[in-house]
Design an enzyme around this catalytic site. Sequence first.
Site, short mmCIF file in Angstrom:
data_model
loop_
_atom_site.label_atom_id
_atom_site.label_comp_id
_atom_site.label_asym_id
_atom_site.label_seq_id
_atom_site.Cartn_x
_atom_site.Cartn_y
_atom_site.Cartn_z
N SER A 47 0.95 -1.16 0.26
CA SER A 47 0.05 -0.03 0.06
C SER A 47 0.96 1.03 0.22
CB SER A 47 -0.78 -0.10 1.14
OG SER A 47 -0.26 0.16 2.62
N ASP B 224 -2.49 8.80 7.55
CA ASP B 224 -3.44 7.53 8.44
C ASP B 224 -2.28 7.26 9.07
OD1 ASP B 224 -2.28 5.91 6.98
OD2 ASP B 224 -3.65 5.55 5.14
N HIS C 114 0.03 4.95 6.80
CA HIS C 114 0.64 6.25 5.77
C HIS C 114 1.85 7.35 6.01
CE1 HIS C 114 -1.99 2.30 4.66
NE2 HIS C 114 -0.85 2.48 3.86
#
Length: 367
Positions: free
Chosen positions: A34, A325, A328
Amino acid sequence: MAYCFIKLFVLVLGLGYLMINEVEARAFFVFGDSLVDNGNNNYLATTARADAPPYGIDSPSHMPTGRFSNGKNIPDIISEYLEAEPTLPYLSPELRGQRLLIGANFASAGVGILNDTGVQFVNIIRIWQQLGYFEQYQRRVAALIGPLQTQQLVQQSLVLITLGGNDFVNNYFLVPNSVRSRQYSIPDYVPFLITEYQKVLERLYDLGTRSILVTGTGPLGCVPAELALHSLNGECAPQLQLAANLFNPQLTQLINQLNSNFGCNNCFIAANTNAMHLDFINDPQAYGFVTSKVACCGQGRFNGIGLCTGLSSVCPNRDIYAFWDAFHPSEKANRLIVQQIVQGSEQYMHPMNLSTVLALKPIETKV
């Protein structure tokens, strides 16, 4: 009649020249999780998606793009440095024709080095499937420009691969007494991961790539999600930090071994993203951040509980938060990381930084 023939010949010659220039531009390929996914998971039935607001709030469209960021992620910023368009997700229907020559992003949120990492997300593109898609990509490009030009494009390309974090966070430490934690202690689990990662990196080399940028994990115990679970006063979670501190040096050792095995000084380049993160985690104010502990988007302690959604609190200025977040980095933090990837000393980049690698491997041009 002769004039028409000459005109047609010049037109064909011109198109051929344009095609050669297109092929000789440095393609960029991205593999991993991700941290570098730019939208492949949007096309999958999975919970590991970033396709709803407030993700993408600072993107050019101010809409979610599938990136786990408020704006641009690390591959986007590297593409800026290469003066190239951002790579498209491999699953995007827009990735066709001449756009294939820019490269492709094969990354998928939730994946790890191991196939059993990310099983809770169900339908993700595990790393060996990403490599399979890369083989498919090469066949598609060969149909467009021919096998020899495709081989040249791949050899002259830049590759970025980011794996490992999920093998700890979403596998080993996901639940108490996880399967992997019963099988291995952390000091034994790390060499196991490195051995499996070696197979992946060797396969990338076998597929023709020769400039492979390999990022380590960040400081796993210092992200807001782990602070929310394990920290009383903002101190990093020690077991996760132990994992990162063992994994990253062993990854650098693997890079040295692979370069030696293949007789290539800089086919593999290690980026110490753990050290890069720790710089602004330990002294956020020096980098323009007000905090490196609280996520911009989230809820609960350190904004680290649950997902970033439309119901979450969102900070008004993302540039003063190191984390977007619970897991990340913000775009601002990603830019600091890429700055070190491009120009950093051997403390951060081994055996050399990206600008040096690219200067040593210039694109050959035909006249």
